[in-house]
Design a protein around this motif. Structure first.
Motif, PDB file in Angstrom:
ATOM      1  N   ASN A  32       0.818  -1.212   0.000  1.00  0.00           N
ATOM      2  CA  ASN A  32       0.000   0.000   0.000  1.00  0.00           C
ATOM      3  C   ASN A  32       0.851   1.261   0.000  1.00  0.00           C
ATOM      4  O   ASN A  32       1.946   1.283   0.551  1.00  0.00           O
ATOM      5  CB  ASN A  32      -0.913   0.013   1.226  1.00  0.00           C
ATOM      6  CG  ASN A  32      -1.788  -1.216   1.291  1.00  0.00           C
ATOM      7  OD1 ASN A  32      -2.402  -1.594   0.294  1.00  0.00           O
ATOM      8  ND2 ASN A  32      -1.815  -1.867   2.438  1.00  0.00           N
ATOM      9  N   ALA A  33       0.287   2.280  -0.608  1.00  0.00           N
ATOM     10  CA  ALA A  33       0.947   3.578  -0.685  1.00  0.00           C
ATOM     11  C   ALA A  33       0.103   4.601   0.067  1.00  0.00           C
ATOM     12  O   ALA A  33      -1.126   4.466   0.146  1.00  0.00           O
ATOM     13  CB  ALA A  33       1.105   3.986  -2.145  1.00  0.00           C
ATOM     14  N   TYR A  34       0.774   5.583   0.639  1.00  0.00           N
ATOM     15  CA  TYR A  34       0.098   6.639   1.399  1.00  0.00           C
ATOM     16  C   TYR A  34       0.578   7.968   0.827  1.00  0.00           C
ATOM     17  O   TYR A  34       1.764   8.282   0.922  1.00  0.00           O
ATOM     18  CB  TYR A  34       0.459   6.552   2.879  1.00  0.00           C
ATOM     19  CG  TYR A  34       0.063   5.235   3.502  1.00  0.00           C
ATOM     20  CD1 TYR A  34      -1.068   5.129   4.311  1.00  0.00           C
ATOM     21  CD2 TYR A  34       0.816   4.088   3.257  1.00  0.00           C
ATOM     22  CE1 TYR A  34      -1.426   3.912   4.867  1.00  0.00           C
ATOM     23  CE2 TYR A  34       0.459   2.865   3.803  1.00  0.00           C
ATOM     24  CZ  TYR A  34      -0.671   2.787   4.620  1.00  0.00           C
ATOM     25  OH  TYR A  34      -1.032   1.580   5.161  1.00  0.00           O
ATOM     26  N   THR A  35      -0.331   8.713   0.247  1.00  0.00           N
ATOM     27  CA  THR A  35       0.087   9.944  -0.409  1.00  0.00           C
ATOM     28  C   THR A  35      -0.529  11.143   0.293  1.00  0.00           C
ATOM     29  O   THR A  35      -1.715  11.139   0.629  1.00  0.00           O
ATOM     30  CB  THR A  35      -0.325   9.923  -1.901  1.00  0.00           C
ATOM     31  OG1 THR A  35       0.227   8.755  -2.511  1.00  0.00           O
ATOM     32  CG2 THR A  35       0.173  11.156  -2.635  1.00  0.00           C
ATOM     33  N   THR A  36       0.297  12.162   0.525  1.00  0.00           N
ATOM     34  CA  THR A  36      -0.229  13.391   1.119  1.00  0.00           C
ATOM     35  C   THR A  36      -0.956  14.192   0.046  1.00  0.00           C
ATOM     36  O   THR A  36      -0.502  14.279  -1.093  1.00  0.00           O
ATOM     37  CB  THR A  36       0.915  14.248   1.687  1.00  0.00           C
ATOM     38  OG1 THR A  36       1.909  14.428   0.676  1.00  0.00           O
ATOM     39  CG2 THR A  36       1.542  13.613   2.909  1.00  0.00           C
ATOM     40  N   LEU A  37      -2.101  14.755   0.439  1.00  0.00           N
ATOM     41  CA  LEU A  37      -2.883  15.575  -0.483  1.00  0.00           C
ATOM     42  C   LEU A  37      -2.920  16.989   0.079  1.00  0.00           C
ATOM     43  O   LEU A  37      -3.653  17.269   1.025  1.00  0.00           O
ATOM     44  CB  LEU A  37      -4.302  15.013  -0.624  1.00  0.00           C
ATOM     45  CG  LEU A  37      -4.392  13.565  -1.128  1.00  0.00           C
ATOM     46  CD1 LEU A  37      -5.841  13.076  -1.073  1.00  0.00           C
ATOM     47  CD2 LEU A  37      -3.842  13.438  -2.544  1.00  0.00           C
ATOM     48  N   PHE A  38      -2.136  17.848  -0.484  1.00  0.00           N
ATOM     49  CA  PHE A  38      -1.984  19.199   0.039  1.00  0.00           C
ATOM     50  C   PHE A  38      -3.299  19.964   0.011  1.00  0.00           C
ATOM     51  O   PHE A  38      -3.700  20.575   0.996  1.00  0.00           O
ATOM     52  CB  PHE A  38      -0.911  19.933  -0.770  1.00  0.00           C
ATOM     53  CG  PHE A  38      -0.598  21.311  -0.262  1.00  0.00           C
ATOM     54  CD1 PHE A  38       0.210  21.492   0.848  1.00  0.00           C
ATOM     55  CD2 PHE A  38      -1.117  22.442  -0.889  1.00  0.00           C
ATOM     56  CE1 PHE A  38       0.498  22.766   1.324  1.00  0.00           C
ATOM     57  CE2 PHE A  38      -0.840  23.715  -0.417  1.00  0.00           C
ATOM     58  CZ  PHE A  38      -0.032  23.876   0.697  1.00  0.00           C
TER      59      PHE A  38
END
Ligand code: K7E
Ligand code: CUA
Ligand code: CA
Length: 655
Positions: free
Chosen positions: A416-422
């Motif tokens: 799994n990937a965790y991406t920050t959403l500004f």
């Protein structure tokens, strides 16, 4: 207060609802205000989150507050040690910082590009030699801007030897030796402005026996005239950027590679063969709107073995006075994949971070102005370099739509990937395999697994051991840029925060708000057993160490005076020493104490000098004794019941 009290009082809800609505609107209005198409068109609707199953509606609070039991699990009671180190960059401070996790305790600041009286960094001769001085003896620079901190690797994981960090403003690369947690080397990177992305390699691209870090790769974000000496200033078409390789041990620059476009963040493969950098300005624009004119920018991949073969074969040039060999990695010079040094993979416009998945298979490029992440298959990149794939874009195996303003991606080691959403002020959890299936055409599959609100507007996000093959999937830390309402107000400027999220289960849980000094940008989270620090210094490390209190003395050679001095609680080796006005004075101070943490300070009133010596450490300072009078030099580090009495008298006789 327990978490249920929080809920009863509606605190998280209150904070979330109003603030998120405001931020989304404000952030988007800001972008819209430029009158530019910012590539958000593929989103459901500007100003609204992409709604996904399991997530709250846009603007509605969906922070998951853990139960009190969960908080307790992450508490580090008095007397107990944290399980992880977190090494942060320090932004405008020019330093790096060491925190303990999960407690969030600040344990140490490591001065690098800044001046620091706590340690005497930038004040002692030893640290000044590392920072570098001008002909007049003043520090070469006193500003710094550290963004990224990365550790040295052995066998795909941290070996605890070094950290490296960048100085974006002065284009310098610094190394920290982890046994002392001090900076031991700083170099200038020639031909570069806006040194931003940095990443160590993880093994040699050719020699299988070298299974550790030997190179550091450095990106250049701002293109400049080459050389930047007054020529071509008004001819931006001639500006360009280079990708730099530095030797990890000698810290000499090995080579540079000329590129089209800019270089933002940097990632490296686990097999040592590839490095990559995202490019938001493939347009080579010098104005804002030019930098956003292309529908697609790129992630450029560097074939390290080929570049080094080209350097060896003499296929290089130099720039200005710099002796560093530069190879040509531009598109025009690399049309044949079979000999190409570089591969420019098109990705949606103005991407940000690029990160390597812990299984070594993928680079993930965050979309920033596009609500997507692009998954590049490194195996396919090699196929392209072998001439077996038609277009660089064919290396893209997934491009899931994940939300607004994706900046950086971290991994849990479970796919799994965790991406920050500004823009959405969220972290989104998505599954890589599912995103690949979706990209292949499976309409049933939804790669988005969970979302959580963070407070607010996250930049980097990173996971425990997430940049190693030992990613353990315990925590995600979100470095948030805005924190209004989260901490006691301290005026118009708020701290940033590292918000800690439990990622062990299916759902993410917010477990802690940790305030941090602006601006951390990025960090790595390292299991504590990877780090082995020394308890005291090695007396023999400094060639001028004063090894016995009996050796304390004043030595004069013309106008140059050297004071050989020791410290041993609670006294300095000389009660007083006399010099003459106009002398150049060097004080060499060795701390003969052998007890861990028994550090002495050395502060000289009237002379602007303050530093410390750790047990068995030697440091020195040189200054002109230009003011006659008595200076009570004193210990500035509380060391003993008689700490206040620990002083010596410096007498400067009137000339
Ligand atoms: Cu702040 Cu890594 Cu310089 Cu992204 S960079 S947020
Ligand atoms: Cu020595 Cu205080
Ligand atoms: Ca662009």
């Amino acid at each position: 207060m327990t978490s249920s009290d929080w809920k009863d009082r509606g605190i998280t809800e209150l904070q979330d609802a109003g603030r998120r609505k405001f931020l989304n609107t404000a952030a988007l209005a800001g972008l819209a205000g430029t009158g530019l198409s910012v590539g958000l068109s593929s989103c459901k609707k500007a100003g609204e989150s992409v709604t996904q199953p399991g997530a709250g509606k846009a603007g509605e609070a969906s922070t998951k507050v853990s139960s009190a039991a969960t908080y307790g699990e992450f508490e580090v009671p008095p007397g107990q040690l944290d399980e992880y180190y977190m090494f942060n960059s320090g932004g405008h401070s020019g330093e790096a910082r060491v925190y303990g996790l999960p407690s969030g305790r600040l344990i140490k600041r490591i001065p690098i590009f800044n001046r620091d009286c706590e340690s005497g960094w930038g004040i002692t001769n030893e640290s000044r030699a590392i920072i570098g001085t001008k002909a007049d003896g003043s520090l070469k620079s006193t500003t710094g801007d550290t963004h990224h901190v990365h550790g040295s690797y052995t066998d795909g994981t941290y070996d605890g030897k070094y950290l490296w960090t960048n100085d974006k403003i002065n284009s310098r690369l610094a190394r920290i030796r982890l046994d002392y947690m001090v900076c031991d080397k700083i170099i200038d990177i020639p031909n570069v402005q806006g040194f931003h992305g940095i990443f160590p390699d993880k093994r040699d691209p050719v020699d299988p026996k070298i299974n550790h870090t030997t190179r550091i790769f450095c990106g250049q974000e701002f293109h400049i005239p080459q050389p930047n000496d007054g020529r071509d200033e008004n001819d931006p078409k001639k500006y360009y950027c280079v990708f730099t390789c530095v030797d990890a041990e000698s810290m000499n620059v090995r080579w540079q590679c000329k590129v089209d476009g800019n270089l933002d963040l940097v990632a490296t493969s686990y097999d040592g063969t590839l490095a990559g950098s995202n490019q938001y300005n493939t347009e080579n624009g010098v104005h804002y709107e030019d930098m956003m004119s292309a529908e697609r920018d790129a992630c450029v991949l560097f074939n390290i073995a080929r570049i080094e073969a080209a350097v060896k074969a003499g296929k290089h040039f130099t720039i200005g006075d710099s002796k560093v060999p530069v190879v040509d990695g531009t598109k025009d010079a690399n049309k044949d994949p079979k000999t190409a040094l570089t591969c420019y993979v098109p990705v949606p416009k103005n991407p940000h971070g690029v990160n390597t998945s812990p299984d070594g298979k993928y680079f993930v490029c965050a979309g920033k102005l596009s609500p997507t992440a692009t998954v590049i298959d490194l195996g396919l990149v090699h196929k392209w370099f072998n001439g077996e794939l038609k277009a660089p874009r064919d290396t893209v195996v997934a491009e899931p739509e994940i939300g607004l303003g994706p900046l950086h991606t971290a991994f849990d080691g479970r796919g799994n990937a965790y991406t920050t959403l500004f823009l959405d002020s969220q972290v989104v959890k998505w599954n890589i395999d599912k995103s690949i299936a979706q990209f292949k055409g499976d309409k049933q599959v939804d790669p988005i697994l969970d979302r959580i609100d963070v407070h607010y507007q996250p930049g980097h996000g990173f996971t425990s051991m997430g940049e190693t093959k030992e990613a353990d999937g315990k925590f995600f830390v979100s470095d948030n840029k805005f924190t209004k309402d989260r901490f006691l107000p301290v005026g118009p400027r708020h701290p940033d925060q590292d918000q800690m999220i439990d990622i062990r289960g299916d759902k993410m849980h917010l477990i802690a708000d940790h305030s941090v000094d602006p601006e951390p940008h990025d960090a790595i989270i390292v299991k504590r057993d990877k780090i082995r620090t020394r308890q005291i210094n090695d007396l023999n490390e400094h060639p001028l160490a004063v090894k016995d209190a009996k050796d304390c003395r004043v030595e004069r050679k013309g106008r140059k005076v050297t004071i050989h001095l020791t410290s041993q609680a609670p006294a300095f080796g000389l009660r007083e020493f006399t010099v003459r006005q106009g002398d150049e004075v060097t004080i060499i101070l060795t701390n003969l104490d052998k007890v861990e943490d028994l550090t002495h300070g050395f502060a000289i009133p009237m002379y602007d000098i303050n530093f410390v010596v750790n047990p068995q450490q030697t440091k020195s300072v040189t200054f002109k004794a230009d003011t006659p009078g008595v200076s009570w030099v004193y210990c500035s580090n509380f060391c003993h019941a008689l700490h206040l009495e620990m002083r010596s008298r410096m007498i400067v006789e009137k000339a």
